[in-house]
Scaffold this motif. Structure first.
Motif, mmCIF file in Angstrom:
data_model
loop_
_atom_site.group_PDB
_atom_site.id
_atom_site.type_symbol
_atom_site.label_atom_id
_atom_site.label_comp_id
_atom_site.label_asym_id
_atom_site.label_seq_id
_atom_site.Cartn_x
_atom_site.Cartn_y
_atom_site.Cartn_z
ATOM 1 N N VAL A 215 0.787 -1.139 -0.027
ATOM 2 C CA VAL A 215 -0.180 0.040 -0.018
ATOM 3 C C VAL A 215 0.669 1.233 -0.006
ATOM 4 O O VAL A 215 0.534 2.307 -0.899
ATOM 5 C CB VAL A 215 -0.849 -0.038 1.192
ATOM 6 N N LYS A 216 2.031 1.393 0.732
ATOM 7 C CA LYS A 216 2.898 2.263 0.673
ATOM 8 C C LYS A 216 3.290 2.560 -0.688
ATOM 9 O O LYS A 216 3.705 3.866 -1.033
ATOM 10 C CB LYS A 216 3.936 2.281 1.732
ATOM 11 N N SER A 217 3.917 1.551 -1.195
ATOM 12 C CA SER A 217 4.478 1.597 -2.745
ATOM 13 C C SER A 217 3.421 2.223 -3.680
ATOM 14 O O SER A 217 3.576 3.108 -4.593
ATOM 15 C CB SER A 217 5.003 0.315 -3.308
ATOM 16 N N LEU A 218 2.031 1.829 -3.303
ATOM 17 C CA LEU A 218 0.988 2.577 -4.224
ATOM 18 C C LEU A 218 0.893 4.088 -4.000
ATOM 19 O O LEU A 218 0.593 4.615 -4.972
ATOM 20 C CB LEU A 218 -0.263 1.727 -4.000
ATOM 21 N N PHE A 219 1.054 4.346 -2.658
ATOM 22 C CA PHE A 219 0.826 5.948 -2.357
ATOM 23 C C PHE A 219 2.205 6.699 -2.842
ATOM 24 O O PHE A 219 1.994 7.656 -3.432
ATOM 25 C CB PHE A 219 0.755 6.010 -1.012
ATOM 26 N N ILE A 220 3.224 6.033 -2.869
ATOM 27 C CA ILE A 220 4.517 6.629 -3.470
ATOM 28 C C ILE A 220 4.399 6.622 -4.953
ATOM 29 O O ILE A 220 4.733 7.728 -5.547
ATOM 30 C CB ILE A 220 5.763 6.115 -2.841
ATOM 31 N N ASN A 221 4.378 5.519 -5.606
ATOM 32 C CA ASN A 221 4.358 5.457 -7.044
ATOM 33 C C ASN A 221 2.980 5.745 -7.626
ATOM 34 O O ASN A 221 2.501 4.735 -8.332
ATOM 35 C CB ASN A 221 5.070 4.133 -7.535
ATOM 36 N N GLU A 222 2.630 6.937 -7.610
ATOM 37 C CA GLU A 222 1.210 7.168 -8.133
ATOM 38 C C GLU A 222 1.136 7.195 -9.812
ATOM 39 O O GLU A 222 0.213 7.269 -10.437
ATOM 40 C CB GLU A 222 0.605 8.375 -7.791
ATOM 41 N N GLY A 223 2.535 7.455 -10.243
ATOM 42 C CA GLY A 223 2.621 7.457 -11.786
ATOM 43 C C GLY A 223 2.010 6.153 -12.624
ATOM 44 O O GLY A 223 1.880 6.123 -13.506
ATOM 45 N N LYS A 224 2.151 4.903 -11.674
ATOM 46 C CA LYS A 224 1.950 3.818 -12.469
ATOM 47 C C LYS A 224 0.451 3.636 -12.668
ATOM 48 O O LYS A 224 -0.124 2.892 -13.742
ATOM 49 C CB LYS A 224 2.372 2.605 -11.530
#
Length: 832
Positions: free
Chosen positions: A349-358
């Protein structure tokens, strides 16, 4: 008769058939036979004297018989063997009444048969008689059997027929075993290891084929999914991981949209058909794989593997289809009891919040809303990590600036359009050019619209909408946690174990402190009231906090004070709130702090934000905090004492009049104020009268076992009251606490050898002096008794303190029950 019988010739008997030739290598001789022959060589001597030539002649030929007759005899023997085989196949059918038929898988009825043993025996006898009669030249009718011989022969034949029928029935039953049962037996004979090895090799082959050419071998996904349904755990895990690697590699960078019915009816090229087949097969296999993961995720055996695969897929391809299913599974396990699964979900979930460009921010909105719904469904009884992931969110505060720039650009574009209109009016005669420009403008608009739709960079308005949705969900969760912490004990939960537990309060306060500048001003007053009530929990004299579900910890109450000051500082121009209540709570919490129980970093942060970073304090308040921090440094650890002394020094340097506390005369003189006597048990720092006291604690702290604490205490005591210059220290309480807590791990008390030798000599001299007297044992006994009495007093005091706390707790519970009973009576009277 006699002549005929005399003329009878002797029956010719053919030699037996030779055994099949066996090579010498195939003959196996056991060790026992070799040993027997070696031990009994005297009995084996005749073997060497055998005449093999004569034996071979006797076996291979018949004496006194011509070669033509011998050949005819051999031919007759072969014919008899062939006839015997045919007669064995042709059996005598038993009456259907006597035996039940057998129905085969084809649906045919087969009756049990009995071989014609009687006919066979009769034919053999007849042939023998005929041959003999032919040879002898006599009739077969001359010789007749008696009745007794015939009966005995018939009985014998019947017995043989019964035996033969039983053997044939058993053979038929064996032959009628179904083909499937035979295959099952063969499969069972194969070992499980061989089957597993074949499946592993098959998975490797299918995976490599898919990675090399996915469009050609896309059908292999179904076979890999079938292998994943195996009963062996190792095969299932290997198949799931293989499918994960394949999907990560072959999933495209766009969402697949299946064609509609109208689009399927349209005629398309072969390349389009091939692409549609590839995409549909890939999507169906991907859907089946996700359903498989979600199904086995509920089983304890496959839970970790399934959660790891789900998290890896969501992190790798958050833009692809069926993202909602993966995200729901991850959020469901974000508060799992299993540490590994919970950490994997939180990291995803943290990676989703950080990498919003994907994913363009859509997955962020969905995840935050799901976490808010989860907290609401579980009544805020989740693991702290479940909402701590909100700390990884990032918000663009410059969206308003971008909107202003967009407005300016729109204004400029309007002016440009006006100029273009003037030009068009001037060039109205040339219609072709005008139509060409219009076509070019339309195509440009279409191209820009398609580029925006294809690119992941969202529009400013869309980003602003998503950001408002995320903020509303986040602060909805935070305010729900604060309200749950303020619930009365009777409403906090159905079970007494959940009553009073606030696992989400600490991450909630951290999040409010980080995003407080984004809170709407309409909610600021409510937020400050919540924080004030939480900081006051369990410490009110009027008993109003007894309605709170349970007394909060010192760390949580300190954090409420910290958050209140951060909110006030970030919205300084818009708020006008009195923070006196939070200073009172900090003054009382310093004494309630315990080094091993509470968090020292939070205390150091509170001292920095509330006392060091704030503007000039009132003289009475500053003196009260100086005296309280000096008292706190005496019984706390070295790290906490260092943070308190740094804050004390900072307050003394900012408030020059408070340096009168460093003087020896008690009473404070003219600066003592309205309160002439120090009140150490006062809850309000303005009413403590600390200016009427002396900092005698610094003298004791200068002899502290830690050199850093003793040095700082002696430096503070050397401050002069006449020096009006402010020399603020660069070190903050947080830095001092961290440095000393790290040093304390490897710190060892250093002993001065000179002082230790002097003390040892004094102790030896006293022992020698006591040994001169007659009552040495009495002195030693008196010392032991004194130590015992002191220890007993100490432990009795600790016991009294614990008993006092228990009685206070019981008193609070009884008063709460009495208050509830009184409220119940009042409500009853009103209803009447």
């Amino acid at each position: 008769m006699g002549k005929k019988m005399g003329k009878k010739r002797q029956k010719i008997v053919l030699p037996p058939e030779l055994p099949p030739e066996i090579p010498d290598e195939a003959v196996e001789v056991s060790d026992e036979d070799v040993q027997f022959v070696s031990e009994n060589q005297e009995y084996t001597g005749f073997m060497s004297n055998l005449d093999t030539k004569t034996i071979n002649k006797q076996v291979t030929r018949v004496a006194d018989v011509k070669e033509d007759e011998l050949e005819s005899l051999y031919e007759r023997r072969l014919k008899k063997k062939a006839l015997d085989k045919e007669t064995e196949k042709q059996g005598l059918e038993v009456d259907p009444v006597d035996a039940l038929p057998v129905k085969t898988l084809d649906g045919k009825l087969h009756y049990r048969t009995v071989p014609k043993a009687t006919q066979k025996s009769e034919n053999e006898d007849k042939d023998e008689d005929n041959t003999n009669n032919k040879d002898a030249g006599t009739d077969a009718s001359v010789v007749k059997r008696t009745k007794a011989e015939k009966r005995a022969q018939l009985k014998k034949m019947r017995k043989e027929a019964k035996k033969h029928s039983k053997e044939v029935a058993a053979v038929e039953d064996v032959e009628q075993i179904p083909h499937a049962e035979v295959l099952d037996e063969v499969r069972k004979d194969m070992t499980a290891e061989e089957a597993n090895e074949k499946k592993k090799f098959r998975l490797a082959e299918l995976g490599t084929a898919l990675l090399t050419d996915p469009e050609l071998n896309i059908k292999s996904l179904k076979e890999m999914l079938e292998i994943s349904k195996d009963g062996d755990r190792d095969i299932v895990v290997l198949a799931l991981k293989s499918l994960l690697a394949v999907f990560r590699d072959i999933i495209p960078g766009y969402r697949i949209r299946l064609p509609t019915e109208k689009e399927q009816e349209m005629k398309v090229s072969k390349a389009v058909k091939k692409m549609r087949f590839y995409e549909s097969t890939l999507l169906s296999a991907y859907k089946a794989y996700i359903q498989k993961l979600i199904a086995i995720e509920k089983q304890d055996v496959y839970k970790r593997v399934a959660v790891r695969c789900i998290c890896t897929l969501l992190e790798a391809v958050p833009h692809f289809n069926l993202r909602e299913n993966l995200l729901a599974a991850v959020i469901r396990n974000i508060s799992s009891e299993d540490d590994i699964s919970r950490k994997l979900c939180c990291a995803t979930v943290k990676s989703l919040f950080i990498n919003e460009g994907k994913h363009g921010g859509e997955a962020t909105v969905e995840a935050v809303q799901m976490i808010a719904d989860l907290a609401k469904a579980h009544d805020c009884q989740l693991h702290p990590d479940s909402i701590e992931v909100f700390m990884s969110l990032t918000f663009d505060e410059d969206l308003g600036k971008h909107e202003a720039q967009d407005a300016n650009s729109k204004f400029k574009s309007k002016n440009a359009k006006r100029k273009n209109l003037k030009e068009q009016k001037v060039l109205a005669a040339n219609e072709r050019k005008r139509t060409r420009k219009e076509m070019m403008s339309k195509t440009l608009e279409e191209v820009t619209a398609e580029l925006k739709a294809a690119s992941l960079a969202t529009d400013v308005t869309e980003r602003r909408r998503m950001q408002t949705d995320v903020l509303s969900a986040v602060f909805e969760t935070y305010f729900r946690v604060l309200k749950h912490a303020l619930k009365p004990r009777s409403e906090s939960g159905s079970s007494p174990e959940l009553a009073g537990s606030h696992p989400l309060l600490t991450p909630c306060l951290n999040g409010i402190g980080k995003f407080c500048q984004l809170i709407d001003l309409d909610f600021m007053s409510d937020l400050m009231n919540f924080l004030r009530k939480l900081a006051r929990s369990g410490n009110d004299s009027d008993g109003s906090s007894k309605d709170v579900s349970a007394c909060m910890t010192v760390s949580e109450r300190l954090q409420c004070c910290i958050v209140a000051f951060r909110v006030m500082r970030n919205n300084l121009n818009a708020l006008n709130v009195d923070l006196q209540d939070f200073f009172i709570q900090l003054y009382n919490l310093i004494i309630e702090y315990r080094p091993g129980r509470d968090n020292g970093e939070i205390l150091a942060e509170a001292l920095k934000i509330m006392l060091c970073d704030d503007r000039q304090h009132d003289m009475q308040r500053a003196a009260a905090f100086i005296k309280r921090l000096a008292t706190f440094s005496l019984y706390s650890g070295s790290a906490e004492a260092m943070a308190a002394l740094v804050t004390l020094k900072h307050l003394l340097q900012k408030n020059v009049k408070c340096r009168n506390l460093l003087e020896n005369d008690a009473g404070g003189g003219s600066v003592s104020g309205a309160i002439a006597k120090y009140q150490p048990y006062a809850t309000d720092p303005n009413l403590s009268g600390a200016l009427a006291s002396v900092l005698w604690e610094l003298n004791l702290l200068s002899k502290h076992y830690h050199p850093a604490v003793s040095t700082l205490a002696s430096n503070i005591s050397m401050l002069s009251t006449s020096d009006n210059q402010i020399h603020l220290s660069n070190k903050s309480p947080q830095q001092a606490f961290k440095e000393l807590s790290l040093e304390q791990e490897s710190f060892s008390v250093k002993v001065d050898p000179k002082n230790s030798n002097a003390k040892r000599e004094k102790r030896n001299a006293s022992l020698k002096h006591n040994s001169m007297g007659p009552d040495l044992d009495l002195t030693v006994q008196v010392d032991e008794n004194a130590v015992k009495s002191k220890l007993s007093e100490h432990y009795s005091l600790l016991h009294d303190i614990a008993e006092n706390e228990r009685l206070r707790r019981e008193l609070a519970e009884t008063t709460l029950s009495l208050n509830l009973h009184e409220q119940y009576k009042k409500q009853r009277k009103r209803t009447k």
